[in-house]
Write an enzyme that holds these catalytic residues in place. Structure first.
Site, PDB file in Angstrom:
ATOM      1  N   GLU A 202       3.555 -11.761  -2.903  1.00 22.85           N
ATOM      2  CA  GLU A 202       3.142 -12.198  -1.560  1.00 22.85           C
ATOM      3  C   GLU A 202       1.698 -12.748  -1.578  1.00 22.85           C
ATOM      4  OE1 GLU A 202       4.214  -9.244   1.452  1.00 22.85           O
ATOM      5  OE2 GLU A 202       6.325  -9.632   1.070  1.00 22.85           O
ATOM      6  N   GLU A 324      12.535  -8.965  -2.680  1.00 27.37           N
ATOM      7  CA  GLU A 324      12.413  -7.902  -1.668  1.00 27.37           C
ATOM      8  C   GLU A 324      13.377  -8.238  -0.533  1.00 27.37           C
ATOM      9  OE1 GLU A 324       8.487  -6.667  -0.323  1.00 27.37           O
ATOM     10  OE2 GLU A 324       7.686  -6.967  -2.349  1.00 27.37           O
TER      11      GLU A 324
HETATM   12  O1  AHR Z   1       8.238  -3.193   0.517  1.00 26.26           O
HETATM   13  C1  AHR Z   1       7.095  -2.937   1.252  1.00 26.26           C
HETATM   14  C2  AHR Z   1       6.125  -4.102   1.255  1.00 26.26           C
HETATM   15  O2  AHR Z   1       6.693  -5.181   1.921  1.00 26.26           O
HETATM   16  C3  AHR Z   1       5.738  -4.664  -0.087  1.00 26.26           C
HETATM   17  O3  AHR Z   1       4.715  -3.960  -0.700  1.00 26.26           O
HETATM   18  C4  AHR Z   1       5.295  -6.047   0.268  1.00 26.26           C
HETATM   19  O4  AHR Z   1       5.493  -6.949  -0.793  1.00 26.26           O
HETATM   20  C5  AHR Z   1       6.124  -6.396   1.481  1.00 26.26           C
HETATM   21  O5  AHR Z   1       5.382  -6.939   2.487  1.00 26.26           O
END
Ligand code: AHR
Length: 520
Positions: A202, A324
């Site tokens: 991110e 994710e």
């Molecule tokens: O999964 C939780 C968080 O969500 C992670 O650390 C981040 O990459 C995302 O915003």
């Protein structure tokens, strides 16, 4: 005792079904759908890495959930919980992403090796102390215990290219370099396999708040110094967009497409919004419908990010890594809000099946996905409480989909009645199909309607077999979940075999259910 109550529950379900049939009530209202599985038109391989997991230093995702220490009274292997390892092995976890997440872009690997490990503050997640007890050796050994591959995310946020290069050399070098010998002195003779390496996380947000152009330049710079020994391969995954940020993918692909092997995308399913996400349990049918409708957006995001990638990489060399994904609800009342703990219900099982179907259908471009997160955090596989643990409905779905790992995608055409609630509308049936490595055709059929059964006519074009066998996952309530005291409230049950005649079979799916069948 547990077996007795299980038996009672099965009798109750059977009785309820019999009553519905006798009264002709709910079954009479059954909705209909039709699915054609083109077994004669095999598609791409469904890489097992789409069933990947994510384990961040966040809440009890690592400490307590995975790691209890070698001297713990909780049975452990080299400090890692034996119960959790066994459960993860049972669903054949193929890949684990570590150490973050946001944590990765502040992680300094040297603090997690050797005897002197500084205690830091986990600034992202609850401001608690991070003992650095689980570092490179512990994590890499853990992946070997589980039988999974490692996807290690490097620190692009506040680390240097040199630090990243050193880490990769430390992990992978078979030589007599100082770093390789330091690894040996710390207990690991042979280099580890490092199939995937993430270039930050991110970068548009917690990884450094970069613009896409700046992130692309930084990615090129850091990726230059990720070097592995001759004869080995590490696929480099660039930090990807969130949701519908197609500009990010456009710039990254244009600028770095020739130097990376994959690019990420993150999408979380929230019933409401980031301020008030909605409860994990005790929600109503409208929240059920909103959640499923929002998770179905994954298909649009994957389709559109893939279309951008096609412009720069028509041969599809670079993969889209959904590194994710999952549900994100309000934290469990009473828990540390920075720990992102949430209960996991039948609704999460449907979310999991829908997303796994999407990844299967996009197997030409999606080669990896990592559900967030593996233990005790967000849409978890496993919840632990002290020395106890319970597997979640999401875990059960991952177990039911094991035949999808490394299978061949089979195209699916479907028509279905619609499920509507308020302004939320979706096809009641969600499906995917594969030819497994066992040679059999496997089909997944989910009924998204929480109230009405769905009668499905299944056409199996080009497949041979006479019987469908399989399992169904459902429960009496939309927020049914497993708890330590009631660990199998949501668990798959075998279905009665279904006859296939002339390549056709008819199945009735219960409301709010995930069914997988294999043609034998
Ligand atoms: O999964 C939780 C968080 O969500 C992670 O650390 C981040 O990459 C995302 O915003």
């Amino acid at each position: 005792m547990a077996a007795m109550s299980e038996l009672k529950k099965m009798r109750r379900v059977a009785l309820a079904v019999a009553l519905m049939v006798a009264s002709g009530s709910a079954w009479a209202q059954a909705r209909e759908a039709s699915v054609t599985v083109h077994a004669d038109k095999p598609g791409p391989k469904v890489q097992r890495e789409i069933f990947g997991q994510f384990a961040e230093h966040l809440g009890t995702g690592i400490y307590g959930g995975l790691w209890v220490g070698k001297n713990s009274r909780i049975p452990n292997s080299e400090g890692f919980r034996k119960d959790v390892i066994a459960a993860l092995r049972a669903i054949k976890v193929p890949l684990i992403r570590w150490p973050g997440g946001c944590f990765a872009d502040e992680y300094h690997w040297r603090e997690g090796i050797g005897n002197k490990r500084p205690v830091k503050v986990n600034t992202h997640w609850g401001g608690v102390t991070e003992p650095n007890t689980v570092g490179t050796h512990e994590f890499m050994n853990f992946t070997e215990m589980v039988g999974a591959e490692a996807y290690v995310s490097g620190n692009v946020g506040n680390g240097t290219p040199q630090e990243m290069a050193d880490w990769v050399e430390y992990m992978t070098s078979p030589t007599n370099s100082t770093l390789a010998n330091e690894r040996r002195a710390n207990g690991r003779k042979e280099p580890w396999k490092l199939p995937y390496f993430g270039l930050g996380n991110e970068l548009w947000g917690c990884g450094g708040n970069m613009s896409p152009q700046y992130a692309a330049d930084v990615t090129k710079r850091y990726s230059t110094f990720v070097k592995v020994p001759q004869g080995t391969t590490t696929l480099k995954i660039a930090s990807g967009a969130s949701d519908s940020n197609y500009e990010w993918t456009e710039v990254m692909m244009r600028e770095t497409g020739r130097t990376i092997d994959g690019i990420g995308v993150h999408y979380y399913t929230l019933p409401d919004d980031w301020k008030s996400k909605g409860p994990a349990t005790g929600f109503d049918e409208a929240a059920w419908a909103r959640t499923l409708s929002k998770t179905l957006k994954m298909d649009e995001y994957v389709t559109k990010h893939s279309a951008v990638m096609d412009k720069y990489d028509p041969a599809k060399r670079v993969s889209l890594a959904v590194d994710e994904w999952g549900t994100w609800y309000d934290p469990t009342p009473g828990s540390n809000p920075g720990f992102l703990q949430q209960q996991n219900t039948l609704r999460d099982a449907l979310v999991a099946a829908i997303n796994l179907n999407i990844f299967t259908r996009h197997a030409d471009r999606v080669k990896m996905a990592n559900i967030a997160q593996m233990i005790n955090v967000l849409q978890a596989m496993i919840l632990t409480d002290g020395d106890k643990m319970v597997v979640t409905p999401t875990y059960q779905v991952f177990g039911m989909y094991v035949p999808w790992q490394d299978a061949t995608q089979l195209p699916v055409d479907l028509t279905s009645n619609w499920y509507n609630k308020d302004e939320w509308t979706m096809q009641a049936l969600n499906a995917s199909a594969v030819r497994g490595t066992d040679g059999a055709v496997h089909v997944s059929l989910s009924n998204l309607d929480p109230d009405k059964p769905l009668t499905v006519t299944l056409n199996l074009a080009g497949a041979t077999g006479t019987t469908l066998t399989g399992q169904v996952l459902t429960a009496d309530r939309i927020d049914a979940h497993n708890r330590i005291g009631e660990p199998l409230a949501v668990a798959p049950r075998d279905i009665a075999p279904v006859a296939v005649a002339g390549g056709k079979a008819v199945l009735t799916l219960p409301p709010k259910s995930v069914t997988v069948v294999a043609l034998k």
